[in-house]
Design a protein around this motif. Structure first.
Motif, PDB file in Angstrom:
ATOM      1  N   ARG A  37      14.991  -8.790  -3.162  1.00 15.57           N
ATOM      2  CA  ARG A  37      16.274  -8.261  -2.598  1.00 15.57           C
ATOM      3  C   ARG A  37      15.979  -7.259  -1.310  1.00 15.57           C
ATOM      4  O   ARG A  37      16.659  -7.274  -1.750  1.00 15.57           O
ATOM      5  CB  ARG A  37      17.511  -7.829  -2.841  1.00 15.57           C
ATOM      6  CG  ARG A  37      17.945  -8.916  -3.723  1.00 15.57           C
ATOM      7  CD  ARG A  37      19.916  -8.765  -4.433  1.00 15.57           C
ATOM      8  NE  ARG A  37      18.577  -7.347  -5.443  1.00 15.57           N
ATOM      9  CZ  ARG A  37      19.789  -7.801  -6.841  1.00 15.57           C
ATOM     10  NH1 ARG A  37      19.086  -9.179  -6.894  1.00 15.57           N
ATOM     11  NH2 ARG A  37      18.945  -7.223  -7.684  1.00 15.57           N
ATOM     12  N   SER A  38      14.768  -6.255  -1.698  1.00 15.69           N
ATOM     13  CA  SER A  38      13.976  -5.077  -1.272  1.00 15.69           C
ATOM     14  C   SER A  38      13.259  -5.273  -0.509  1.00 15.69           C
ATOM     15  O   SER A  38      11.788  -4.954  -1.584  1.00 15.69           O
ATOM     16  CB  SER A  38      14.189  -3.830  -2.349  1.00 15.69           C
ATOM     17  OG  SER A  38      15.337  -3.893  -2.605  1.00 15.69           O
ATOM     18  N   PRO A  39      13.193  -6.441   0.824  1.00 12.97           N
ATOM     19  CA  PRO A  39      11.838  -6.210   0.941  1.00 12.97           C
ATOM     20  C   PRO A  39      10.664  -4.981   1.039  1.00 12.97           C
ATOM     21  O   PRO A  39       9.453  -4.965   1.578  1.00 12.97           O
ATOM     22  CB  PRO A  39      12.055  -6.620   2.801  1.00 12.97           C
ATOM     23  CG  PRO A  39      13.617  -7.086   2.480  1.00 12.97           C
ATOM     24  CD  PRO A  39      14.343  -6.218   1.399  1.00 12.97           C
ATOM     25  N   SER A  40      11.069  -4.212   1.466  1.00 10.22           N
ATOM     26  CA  SER A  40      10.180  -2.573   1.245  1.00 10.22           C
ATOM     27  C   SER A  40       9.518  -2.167   0.014  1.00 10.22           C
ATOM     28  O   SER A  40       9.092  -1.238  -0.082  1.00 10.22           O
ATOM     29  CB  SER A  40      11.470  -2.049   1.651  1.00 10.22           C
ATOM     30  OG  SER A  40      11.795  -1.040   1.265  1.00 10.22           O
ATOM     31  N   ALA A  41      10.332  -2.873  -0.604  1.00  7.10           N
ATOM     32  CA  ALA A  41      10.051  -2.276  -2.161  1.00  7.10           C
ATOM     33  C   ALA A  41       8.749  -2.566  -2.631  1.00  7.10           C
ATOM     34  O   ALA A  41       8.156  -4.090  -2.019  1.00  7.10           O
ATOM     35  CB  ALA A  41      11.014  -2.297  -3.343  1.00  7.10           C
ATOM     36  N   HIS A  42       7.507  -2.009  -3.263  1.00  4.38           N
ATOM     37  CA  HIS A  42       6.359  -2.890  -3.542  1.00  4.38           C
ATOM     38  C   HIS A  42       6.282  -2.884  -5.005  1.00  4.38           C
ATOM     39  O   HIS A  42       5.586  -3.491  -5.498  1.00  4.38           O
ATOM     40  CB  HIS A  42       5.301  -1.773  -2.866  1.00  4.38           C
ATOM     41  CG  HIS A  42       3.362  -2.035  -3.335  1.00  4.38           C
ATOM     42  ND1 HIS A  42       3.862  -1.326  -4.907  1.00  4.38           N
ATOM     43  CD2 HIS A  42       2.766  -2.371  -2.746  1.00  4.38           C
ATOM     44  CE1 HIS A  42       2.084  -1.779  -4.685  1.00  4.38           C
ATOM     45  NE2 HIS A  42       1.709  -2.821  -3.951  1.00  4.38           N
TER      46      HIS A  42
ATOM     47  N   GLU B 248      10.919  -9.843 -16.443  1.00  2.57           N
ATOM     48  CA  GLU B 248      10.950 -10.763 -15.177  1.00  2.57           C
ATOM     49  C   GLU B 248      11.339 -11.322 -13.696  1.00  2.57           C
ATOM     50  O   GLU B 248      11.010 -10.548 -12.668  1.00  2.57           O
ATOM     51  CB  GLU B 248       8.800 -11.573 -15.394  1.00  2.57           C
ATOM     52  CG  GLU B 248       8.454 -12.055 -14.061  1.00  2.57           C
ATOM     53  CD  GLU B 248       6.994 -12.599 -14.538  1.00  2.57           C
ATOM     54  OE1 GLU B 248       5.828 -13.012 -13.412  1.00  2.57           O
ATOM     55  OE2 GLU B 248       7.028 -13.152 -15.632  1.00  2.57           O
ATOM     56  N   GLY B 249      11.991 -11.915 -14.298  1.00  2.00           N
ATOM     57  CA  GLY B 249      13.149 -12.618 -13.283  1.00  2.00           C
ATOM     58  C   GLY B 249      13.697 -11.294 -12.598  1.00  2.00           C
ATOM     59  O   GLY B 249      13.953 -11.220 -11.585  1.00  2.00           O
ATOM     60  N   PRO B 250      14.879 -10.630 -13.406  1.00  7.53           N
ATOM     61  CA  PRO B 250      15.103 -10.073 -12.396  1.00  7.53           C
ATOM     62  C   PRO B 250      14.610  -8.939 -11.870  1.00  7.53           C
ATOM     63  O   PRO B 250      14.773  -8.568 -10.612  1.00  7.53           O
ATOM     64  CB  PRO B 250      16.232  -8.901 -14.238  1.00  7.53           C
ATOM     65  CG  PRO B 250      16.205 -10.136 -14.843  1.00  7.53           C
ATOM     66  CD  PRO B 250      14.206 -10.585 -14.980  1.00  7.53           C
ATOM     67  N   ALA B 251      13.067  -8.870 -12.290  1.00 11.49           N
ATOM     68  CA  ALA B 251      12.364  -7.906 -11.205  1.00 11.49           C
ATOM     69  C   ALA B 251      11.947  -8.338 -10.001  1.00 11.49           C
ATOM     70  O   ALA B 251      11.658  -7.464  -9.009  1.00 11.49           O
ATOM     71  CB  ALA B 251      10.870  -7.598 -12.562  1.00 11.49           C
ATOM     72  N   ARG B 252      11.905 -10.121  -9.792  1.00 12.65           N
ATOM     73  CA  ARG B 252      10.951 -10.524  -9.106  1.00 12.65           C
ATOM     74  C   ARG B 252      12.271 -10.354  -8.134  1.00 12.65           C
ATOM     75  O   ARG B 252      12.337 -10.167  -7.102  1.00 12.65           O
ATOM     76  CB  ARG B 252      11.051 -11.759  -9.357  1.00 12.65           C
ATOM     77  CG  ARG B 252      10.301 -12.975  -8.295  1.00 12.65           C
ATOM     78  CD  ARG B 252       9.049 -11.971  -8.137  1.00 12.65           C
ATOM     79  NE  ARG B 252       9.451 -11.906  -5.803  1.00 12.65           N
ATOM     80  CZ  ARG B 252       8.369 -11.427  -5.147  1.00 12.65           C
ATOM     81  NH1 ARG B 252       7.219 -11.545  -5.760  1.00 12.65           N
ATOM     82  NH2 ARG B 252       8.424 -11.259  -4.356  1.00 12.65           N
ATOM     83  N   GLN B 253      13.962 -10.588  -8.733  1.00  6.73           N
ATOM     84  CA  GLN B 253      14.909 -10.657  -7.588  1.00  6.73           C
ATOM     85  C   GLN B 253      15.095  -9.091  -7.337  1.00  6.73           C
ATOM     86  O   GLN B 253      15.757  -9.187  -6.132  1.00  6.73           O
ATOM     87  CB  GLN B 253      16.405 -10.837  -8.658  1.00  6.73           C
ATOM     88  CG  GLN B 253      16.574 -12.336  -9.113  1.00  6.73           C
ATOM     89  CD  GLN B 253      17.257 -12.671 -10.307  1.00  6.73           C
ATOM     90  OE1 GLN B 253      18.151 -11.636 -10.151  1.00  6.73           O
ATOM     91  NE2 GLN B 253      17.685 -14.070 -10.651  1.00  6.73           N
ATOM     92  N   ILE B 254      14.462  -8.215  -7.871  1.00  4.10           N
ATOM     93  CA  ILE B 254      15.512  -6.798  -7.224  1.00  4.10           C
ATOM     94  C   ILE B 254      13.961  -7.016  -6.145  1.00  4.10           C
ATOM     95  O   ILE B 254      14.313  -6.885  -4.630  1.00  4.10           O
ATOM     96  CB  ILE B 254      14.670  -5.592  -8.085  1.00  4.10           C
ATOM     97  CG1 ILE B 254      15.899  -5.290  -8.918  1.00  4.10           C
ATOM     98  CG2 ILE B 254      14.626  -4.130  -6.891  1.00  4.10           C
ATOM     99  CD1 ILE B 254      15.680  -4.957  -9.958  1.00  4.10           C
ATOM    100  N   LEU B 255      12.712  -6.834  -6.173  1.00  2.00           N
ATOM    101  CA  LEU B 255      11.526  -7.480  -5.055  1.00  2.00           C
ATOM    102  C   LEU B 255      12.474  -7.849  -4.262  1.00  2.00           C
ATOM    103  O   LEU B 255      12.045  -7.688  -2.730  1.00  2.00           O
ATOM    104  CB  LEU B 255      10.265  -8.042  -5.789  1.00  2.00           C
ATOM    105  CG  LEU B 255      10.061  -6.610  -6.343  1.00  2.00           C
ATOM    106  CD1 LEU B 255       8.079  -7.753  -6.929  1.00  2.00           C
ATOM    107  CD2 LEU B 255       9.067  -5.876  -5.611  1.00  2.00           C
TER     108      LEU B 255
END
Length: 82
Positions: A14-19, A5-12
């Motif tokens: 860093r990527s404002p356009s990711a849903h 969950e932590g790495p997933a939130r980091q990706i979100l």
């Protein structure tokens, strides 16, 4: 089991356009919708495994998958199904 969950939130973050971020193979299906409406899905694994936790002891093989619906060329909704 590995908690992604932590790495997933980091990706979100860093990527404002990711849903939605989708991971798998952690043996534990998970869907987390954050207050900003973005989400993390983990499909778990289809491999059979033995759980030794006394509350859910036994052999398990959930066939969990992600469904992502698109509207106007963009992902609009995502959910786990079994």
């Amino acid at each position: 089991f590995q908690d992604l969950e932590g790495p997933a939130r980091q990706i979100l973050d860093r990527s404002p356009s990711a849903h939605t971020v989708v991971f798998g193979h952690t043996h534990r299906p998970m869907q987390r919708v954050y207050p900003d409406g973005r989400q993390y899905l983990n499909t778990g694994t289809w491999a059979k495994y033995v759980n030794l936790d006394w509350r859910t002891m036994g052999s398990h093989a959930l066939k969990t998958f992600a469904v992502i619906r698109w509207r106007e060329g963009r992902p609009a909704e995502a959910e786990l199904r079994q």
